[in-house]
Every structure is written in C-alpha cells, then in structure tokens.
Design a protein around this motif. Structure first.
Motif, PDB file in Angstrom:
ATOM      1  N   PHE A 288       0.855  -1.177   0.000  1.00  0.00           N
ATOM      2  CA  PHE A 288       0.000   0.000   0.000  1.00  0.00           C
ATOM      3  C   PHE A 288       0.895   1.233   0.000  1.00  0.00           C
ATOM      4  O   PHE A 288       1.179   1.832   1.029  1.00  0.00           O
ATOM      5  CB  PHE A 288      -0.919  -0.044   1.228  1.00  0.00           C
ATOM      6  N   GLU A 289       1.398   1.570  -1.191  1.00  0.00           N
ATOM      7  CA  GLU A 289       2.331   2.679  -1.354  1.00  0.00           C
ATOM      8  C   GLU A 289       1.877   3.541  -2.520  1.00  0.00           C
ATOM      9  O   GLU A 289       1.304   3.049  -3.489  1.00  0.00           O
ATOM     10  CB  GLU A 289       3.740   2.147  -1.616  1.00  0.00           C
ATOM     11  N   GLU A 290       2.182   4.830  -2.439  1.00  0.00           N
ATOM     12  CA  GLU A 290       1.704   5.800  -3.429  1.00  0.00           C
ATOM     13  C   GLU A 290       2.081   5.434  -4.859  1.00  0.00           C
ATOM     14  O   GLU A 290       1.307   5.648  -5.783  1.00  0.00           O
ATOM     15  CB  GLU A 290       2.210   7.198  -3.077  1.00  0.00           C
ATOM     16  N   HIS A 291       3.263   4.870  -5.065  1.00  0.00           N
ATOM     17  CA  HIS A 291       3.679   4.570  -6.435  1.00  0.00           C
ATOM     18  C   HIS A 291       2.789   3.509  -7.106  1.00  0.00           C
ATOM     19  O   HIS A 291       2.793   3.384  -8.324  1.00  0.00           O
ATOM     20  CB  HIS A 291       5.157   4.184  -6.508  1.00  0.00           C
ATOM     21  N   GLN A 292       1.992   2.774  -6.329  1.00  0.00           N
ATOM     22  CA  GLN A 292       1.066   1.798  -6.912  1.00  0.00           C
ATOM     23  C   GLN A 292       0.012   2.483  -7.785  1.00  0.00           C
ATOM     24  O   GLN A 292      -0.555   1.864  -8.682  1.00  0.00           O
ATOM     25  CB  GLN A 292       0.372   0.978  -5.812  1.00  0.00           C
ATOM     26  N   ARG A 293      -0.218   3.754  -7.524  1.00  0.00           N
ATOM     27  CA  ARG A 293      -1.170   4.530  -8.320  1.00  0.00           C
ATOM     28  C   ARG A 293      -0.767   4.526  -9.806  1.00  0.00           C
ATOM     29  O   ARG A 293      -1.616   4.521 -10.689  1.00  0.00           O
ATOM     30  CB  ARG A 293      -1.240   5.960  -7.801  1.00  0.00           C
ATOM     31  N   LEU A 294       0.549   4.533 -10.078  1.00  0.00           N
ATOM     32  CA  LEU A 294       1.047   4.517 -11.460  1.00  0.00           C
ATOM     33  C   LEU A 294       0.514   3.328 -12.246  1.00  0.00           C
ATOM     34  O   LEU A 294       0.266   3.428 -13.453  1.00  0.00           O
ATOM     35  CB  LEU A 294       2.577   4.470 -11.483  1.00  0.00           C
ATOM     36  N   LEU A 295       0.339   2.218 -11.566  1.00  0.00           N
ATOM     37  CA  LEU A 295      -0.152   1.006 -12.204  1.00  0.00           C
ATOM     38  C   LEU A 295      -1.674   0.906 -12.125  1.00  0.00           C
ATOM     39  O   LEU A 295      -2.340   0.616 -13.120  1.00  0.00           O
ATOM     40  CB  LEU A 295       0.475  -0.224 -11.538  1.00  0.00           C
ATOM     41  N   LEU A 296      -2.226   1.151 -10.951  1.00  0.00           N
ATOM     42  CA  LEU A 296      -3.652   0.897 -10.740  1.00  0.00           C
ATOM     43  C   LEU A 296      -4.568   1.912 -11.413  1.00  0.00           C
ATOM     44  O   LEU A 296      -5.653   1.545 -11.877  1.00  0.00           O
ATOM     45  CB  LEU A 296      -3.952   0.827  -9.240  1.00  0.00           C
ATOM     46  N   GLN A 297      -4.158   3.168 -11.498  1.00  0.00           N
ATOM     47  CA  GLN A 297      -5.048   4.161 -12.105  1.00  0.00           C
ATOM     48  C   GLN A 297      -5.295   3.905 -13.589  1.00  0.00           C
ATOM     49  O   GLN A 297      -6.438   3.887 -14.025  1.00  0.00           O
ATOM     50  CB  GLN A 297      -4.531   5.588 -11.870  1.00  0.00           C
ATOM     51  N   PRO A 298      -4.238   3.677 -14.397  1.00  0.00           N
ATOM     52  CA  PRO A 298      -4.516   3.391 -15.805  1.00  0.00           C
ATOM     53  C   PRO A 298      -5.294   2.090 -15.995  1.00  0.00           C
ATOM     54  O   PRO A 298      -6.171   2.008 -16.854  1.00  0.00           O
ATOM     55  CB  PRO A 298      -3.142   3.323 -16.470  1.00  0.00           C
TER      56      PRO A 298
END
Length: 185
Positions: free
Chosen positions: A156-166
C-alpha cells in the motif's frame, strides 16, 4: 441477454462508482478491487452468449481465458481497441507499456516470483500491430495485476497509483462495453 442478478449487480456497481469521488490511495486500491468482480460477473456471461451464436467452446474454460481471450472474441479485437481509443485510454495503455519497459512493476508472477521474460513478451504483445494480440495483452495485464493483488502481496504505497489508475480507467471502459453488448437481446 444478461440475467437479472447480473443486471442488478452492474447497476449497484454504477451507483457505487458514481458515489466514489475520493482520490486518495485507498480509493485507488479499492476502485480497482471493486471493479474486478463486476468484470468477472460480465465475462462469466460470455460463454453462454457465444454458445447462443453457435460458437463451440471447450467443456472446461479456464478463468484466465474467459477474462482475456473470450472477452476479445466476444467484443472483437478491433472493436475493443477502438472503444478504448474513443474513451481516451490510449495514454493508459502507453502508461502500462512504460511501466513494463522501465520494470517499475513485475506484472507476470509465478509463485510470487517475477518472470521478466514473460513481462518482456507481454510488452511485445501490448505493442503488437495485430489487434487481437494487443487486445488480449491489455486484458492479460488487468488479469495478472488482479491475481497479484488477490494472491500475492501488493504494498500500500503511493507509487502503486502509477499502475492501478490506468488499469482502472481501462477496466471501466471494458466493463461498460461488455455490459452494452451483453445487454442486447
């Protein structure tokens, strides 16, 4: 034609989606996690829809095949790619390609271990000029990430947004297209 249960399930998801206006990291994680069961419900309706058109399917269908190959077979590879493009998902697909190129995340895991060769192959498929190969690759990424989240460890880290949002953006478009097609009598 979709079952009443699936219609109700989809409508419930649409209400939940409309109510989700948060943009924090938990909303990104939960957004993807909340989407996948709706996708799962829809792609599990595809074998019945294909059989109704005379398509002969194997007796046993693997979940990964239903989530990728049969979705593309039902929608049509060119139709899916056109729909994603019209929904402004080209940049999302480019983001996934960049993630694979830069090795920011390992997408294909085998017993929790990264398979770099599989990721390289997946990236090649994602960049294929063959519509079916590319469409299936897009859905494979979604499927693999979902498996990674459910069966592996996703920090659960902010950089996961790079993958999960798209992936979330793409998945919303695919779900909406599937629903539209499966809802036709």
């Amino acid at each position: 034609m979709l079952s009443q249960e699936t219609l109700d399930y989809y409508q419930s998801w649409k209400r939940k989606q409309a109510a989700n206006v948060e943009d924090d990291l938990s909303a990104v994680f939960n957004g993807f996690r909340d989407l996948y069961p709706t996708y799962n419900r829809l792609y599990n309706e595809i074998p019945t829809a294909l059989k109704a058109t005379g398509v002969v399917l194997p007796k046993r269908l693997e979940d990964n095949q239903k989530a990728t190959k049969y979705v593309v077979q039902y929608i049509g590879a060119s139709n899916l790619l056109t729909h994603l493009s019209k929904n402004n998902n080209d940049s999302d697909i480019e983001s996934i390609d960049w993630i694979l190129e830069e090795e920011l995340f390992h997408i294909k895991l085998i017993q929790g271990q990264s398979d770099r060769n599989a990721d390289i192959q997946l990236r090649a498929e994602l960049n294929s000029t063959d519509a079916e190969t590319k469409a299936i690759a897009i859905l494979k990424v979604i499927y693999y990430v979902r498996c990674n989240m459910e069966h592996g460890e996703k920090h659960f880290e902010e950089h996961q947004r790079l993958l999960l949002q798209p992936l979330t953006n793409i998945l919303v478009a695919v779900i909406e297209q599937l629903y539209e097609l499966l809802s036709k009598p």
